[in-house]
Every structure is written in C-alpha cells, then in structure tokens.
Design an enzyme around this catalytic site. Structure first.
Site, PDB file in Angstrom:
ATOM      1  N   GLU A  23      -5.127  -8.265  -1.263  1.00 33.87           N
ATOM      2  CA  GLU A  23      -5.869  -8.267   0.008  1.00 33.87           C
ATOM      3  C   GLU A  23      -7.326  -7.956  -0.256  1.00 33.87           C
ATOM      4  O   GLU A  23      -7.641  -7.027  -1.013  1.00 33.87           O
ATOM      5  CB  GLU A  23      -5.370  -7.167   0.961  1.00 33.87           C
ATOM      6  N   GLU A  58       0.827  -1.221   0.000  1.00 32.02           N
ATOM      7  CA  GLU A  58       0.000   0.000   0.000  1.00 32.02           C
ATOM      8  C   GLU A  58       0.858   1.265   0.000  1.00 32.02           C
ATOM      9  O   GLU A  58       0.749   2.118   0.896  1.00 32.02           O
ATOM     10  CB  GLU A  58      -0.947  -0.020   1.202  1.00 32.02           C
TER      11      GLU A  58
HETATM   12  C1  BG6 Z   1      -4.508  -3.126   4.866  1.00 33.99           C
HETATM   13  C2  BG6 Z   1      -3.146  -3.519   5.363  1.00 33.99           C
HETATM   14  O1  BG6 Z   1      -4.594  -1.763   4.861  1.00 33.99           O
HETATM   15  O2  BG6 Z   1      -5.621  -3.469   5.604  1.00 33.99           O
HETATM   16  C3  BG6 Z   1      -3.131  -4.646   6.371  1.00 33.99           C
HETATM   17  O3  BG6 Z   1      -2.264  -3.826   4.305  1.00 33.99           O
HETATM   18  C4  BG6 Z   1      -4.313  -4.481   7.303  1.00 33.99           C
HETATM   19  O4  BG6 Z   1      -1.893  -4.653   7.010  1.00 33.99           O
HETATM   20  C5  BG6 Z   1      -5.589  -4.567   6.508  1.00 33.99           C
HETATM   21  O5  BG6 Z   1      -4.325  -5.366   8.368  1.00 33.99           O
HETATM   22  C6  BG6 Z   1      -6.854  -4.521   7.329  1.00 33.99           C
HETATM   23  O6  BG6 Z   1      -6.872  -3.387   8.136  1.00 33.99           O
HETATM   24  P1  BG6 Z   1      -7.006  -3.480   9.710  1.00 33.99           P
HETATM   25  O7  BG6 Z   1      -6.689  -2.138  10.197  1.00 33.99           O
HETATM   26  O8  BG6 Z   1      -8.423  -3.872   9.948  1.00 33.99           O
HETATM   27  O9  BG6 Z   1      -6.045  -4.495  10.168  1.00 33.99           O
END
Ligand code: BG6
Length: 469
Positions: free
Chosen positions: A362, A170
């Site tokens: 993701e 990101e």
């Molecule tokens: C993304 C990141 O922004 O979102 C992850 O690459 C992160 O590291 C994921 O865990 C989910 O966000 P969060 O804050 O719910 O863990």
C-alpha cells in the site's frame, strides 16, 4: 536493475472498504458493519444505513467493470481481501458459505481473464462480528484455530489460481487499535499494552499456522507478512532521541522478525518488560512460529518523527501512525507528512535485515478531488497532486531496485476510490478511478477515470520510463 516486465505494478483494495453487499448471499456481519465513524468513533448497536461501508463502492456488484478499468491501465496485480464473514458468516461454522466462495471465484477468474495477478489478504480489518462478541476478538486463543480453518478453506478454494497471499493486514496495528486490527469490542482504554502483545502473539501464531497450511497445500504458494511501516526519524541528534527512534523501530520490526525468523527477536525481553507483558507462549506455539514467510510486504504512507520528550514539539496528523512535525518534509491537505525517501529507507531497512523479496502492499495519497466538466459535460478530475505523489514514491522504488533490492511489486492503495479505514469517509480519495459517492451517502456510484488513470497506464506500459518524462 530497474523496473522490468515482471514488476507487479498494481493496486490494492479491501473487502470491507469496497464490496458493500453487507448481508447479501449469506454474508454475516463484520465489525465494520458497526463502525460508521471509523477507528476513533463509537460502535453502533446494529448496522446503520449511514455507515458508508454497508455499500462501500459497490464492488460486489461492479467488480467486472472495475477489473476492466484496472486492465485498461495495464495493472498487473490486484491485492484484495477475502471477507472472513462472507466465507464463514459467524466465523466459527463447520462448513463455509458456498455463495461467498463463488463470489471470490468470479473475482479471481475475471482478474485472470484480464491478465491481472490476484494477491489475497486473509484478514484486513474485518473480524466477523460474532467472534468479536463471543471472544472479544483476538484476546482469545480460540481465534487461532478458527482463523486457520478459514485460511485453509481459502487456500483450497482459490490456491489453484492464486499464488500470492498475505495473512494479516498491518498486523502491528493491533498494538494501536485493538478493535480495528483484532476485533476487540472492549473499549481501547481498557485494553492494556500487555493484553495487546498477547493478542498480537495469537495473531502471529495464526499467521504462521496459515503459512504452514498454504505450504502443505502447495509448496509453490507464496505467503507474506504485512506491517504498517514507517521509518522512525529522531527529531534531533540528541542520543536520547536517536535511541527513541531505534526502540520504536524495534517495536515495529518485532512483527517482521517473528514472521521471517520464526522466533521473537533478541530485544523482545526489553519490550515485554516495558509493557509488563507475561507472554503466554506454549511449546506448540514456538514450533508453529517456525513456519516463516516467503516475502515481506508493508504499507508505507509516511515517516514518523520521534523524540524522547515529545512535549516540546508540535505533532502532525496521519491515518493511523502519527508523529512529530518534521520541518524537512511537505504536508498534505490532511496534514500527513509526504516523504518519498522514507519508502527508499524502509525498503533498505527490511532487505538489509532479512534478504527476502519485498512488496509495497500500500502507498497512496488521500486527498479530496474536485470534479469539473468539459464542454460536452464529461467529468474531469485533475489530480496532479496524486500523480506527483505516486511518481516521487515510484522513483524511490526504482532507486532501491538499482541498489540491488529485490522489490517485486507496488500496489497503489484504493486504486478505485473506497471508504476510509480510519475515518470511514469517502471524500478522502486515493483512487486513479473516481467513484461518484460522497461522504453523506449520495451519488450514483458511477466510475470516472481521473487524470492519474492515464498517467499510471503510461508508467506501466513504459516499465517506469515515463516517470522520467
Ligand atoms: C492502511 C489500511 O492503514 O491505510 C487501509 O490498510 C486504509 O485499510 C489505508 O484505508 C488508508 O487509510 P485511511 O484511513 O485514509 O483509509
């Protein structure tokens, strides 16, 4: 074209959110060891035991069991990160920490034994703390060569077995959270947008440099970029809102463009003027940037709704990207928009512009899970909401494939429950595997299969056909 045997159905994790073992086998500290409250809270002066990341989900000690659980689902790819401070504890040593390399060798070999393709992210929100202290992170150009050294060590140590690589997780988040994404210890309020664009430039050069090193090492290595993606929907058809959406899209695409075309896009001048950026870019930087990526990857959690004048609208939540409330989509328990079609949109958006293979690095649903017990006392986690979320998103990937888009994989975020990046809790869970650890730090760390575990297994085993049952 639809899902085939070659489609990389899989999962994603990051070192700082799962490994724990924060000072084992010579590991140095990373910024995360000082961030028990996530991105929005203060840093501590030293690592404190209430910081859940110090233990994570204990992947460092349980990776064999975890990889077997992934294999049980038929998972075909695991995207994970290498903690820079495990390989170079201070970030800038001449020689790497052999114990750190050994750990990742074990992880990679175990994945391959289980027929799971490894994909490595080099930088996932875990800048070595010493570099954060010494240079204020990526504010400094010095970081470029230090990162290149770390990347070279990784390619030379793991490149014989790992074909897929990502440079920065990101990377565009550097504009939003200088601490998380660029290891900048100075309070965010004191870091101007002009400085953030300069830090991002250093990372873009470092990313291109790492890409060159990978390709020089072995031309068959595939290196990708990774951005936090979200379509920017105008709140109304007022041209002011439509143009606002266009401009916000360009501020994100800026990062993808440099990675894919090897130079800044035509609209950069407008962005730099807006933020008063006097970019320090050398002739050598320009040459390095020409080392472009082999594929584009991104995280997709939700779309973002925007307007020129946001003051008249309600906002909604989001882990890092927040926007206006969209009356046409549903909202999760955490008030995050749920918009599967946004994934279809973003796949088209990138393919149309760059015609490079795409990887969904993701996607997933963060939700509190309830553990119930069957008559024999075995835990049951009925996460139908997560199944529904993943199913709807995978169906959009299928539509994109049918439209002719070359999307070669999908990694479900936090496939084994791990600690949150934004809020540093663990009760907001993404996994198909439950980890018995709670946000107050209690729990056995035992793993349990959720209902989604068997569902994902069926999806993979049927190459997506089960999505239609
Ligand atoms: C993304 C990141 O922004 O979102 C992850 O690459 C992160 O590291 C994921 O865990 C989910 O966000 P969060 O804050 O719910 O863990």
């Amino acid at each position: 074209m639809s899902f085939t045997n070659n489609f990389l159905f899989g999962g994603a994790i990051a070192a700082n959110q799962c490994e724990g073992a924060y000072q084992e086998d010579g590991k140095g500290f990373s910024i995360q060891d000082f961030m028990p409250y996530g991105v929005r809270g203060r840093l501590t002066e030293k690592p404190e035991l209430f910081n859940l990341k110090l233990i994570g989900n204990d992947f460092y000690h349980r990776y064999r069991e975890d990889i077997q659980l992934l294999a049980g689902m038929g998972v075909r790819v695991l995207r994970f990160s290498v903690a820079w401070s495990r390989i170079y504890p201070m970030g800038d040593e001449e020689k790497p920490n052999e114990k750190g390399i050994e750990f990742y060798n074990h992880v990679i070999d175990t994945l391959l034994e289980n027929k799971i393709t490894p994909m490595i992210t080099l930088a996932h929100y875990e800048t070595p703390y010493c570099l954060a202290q010494k240079y204020d992170g990526w504010k400094s150009r010095e970081m470029i060569n230090l990162f290149a050294r770390f990347a070279k060590t990784c390619f030379e140590s793991f490149g014989d077995r790992v074909k897929y690589w990502l440079t920065f997780n990101e990377i565009n988040v550097t504009l939003i959270s200088p601490l998380l994404s660029a290891g900048v210890l100075t309070d965010k309020s004191q870091v101007s947008m002009a400085q953030r664009y300069q830090m991002a430039h250093h990372q873009l050069v470092a990313s291109a440099k790492a890409t060159k090193i990978a390709h020089d090492y072995d031309t068959s290595l595939k290196v990708g970029c990774m951005v936090a993606a979200s379509p920017k929907y105008p709140r109304t058809c007022n041209p002011d809102d439509v143009i606002e959406g266009l401009h916000q899209h360009q501020e994100l695409d800026y990062f993808v463009h440099v990675h894919c075309k090897g130079e800044y896009p035509y609209y950069s001048g407008r962005i730099w003027k807006k933020y008063d950026v006097q970019l320090d870019i050398t002739t050598e930087d320009k040459e390095i940037l020409k080392n472009t990526v082999d594929y584009i990857s991104f995280s997709y959690y939700n779309s973002k709704t925007v307007a020129k004048d946001e003051s008249q609208y309600q906002t909604s939540a989001g882990n890092i990207l927040r926007g206006l409330r969209n009356p046409y989509v549903q909202y999760s328990e955490y008030d995050y928009p749920i918009d599967p079609q946004g994934l279809y949109y973003i796949l088209h958006h990138y393919y149309e512009q760059y015609h490079l293979p795409l990887f969904v690095a993701e996607n997933g649903m963060g939700q509190k899970d309830t553990v119930e017990y069957d008559k024999d006392g075995n835990p049951i986690i009925n996460d139908d909401y997560r199944i529904d979320f993943t199913k709807k998103h995978l169906l959009q990937v299928e539509l994109a494939l049918e439209d002719g888009i070359d999307v070669f994989g999908y990694a479900s975020w936090g496939i084994i429950d791990l600690v949150s990046a934004a809020s540093a809790e663990i009760d907001k869970r993404y996994g198909f595997v439950y980890v018995d650890r709670q946000s107050d730090g209690t729990g056995t760390l035992n793993r349990y299969k959720k209902k989604s575990y068997d569902w994902y297994r069926r999806v993979i085993e049927s190459n997506g056909a089960y999505l239609h049952e």
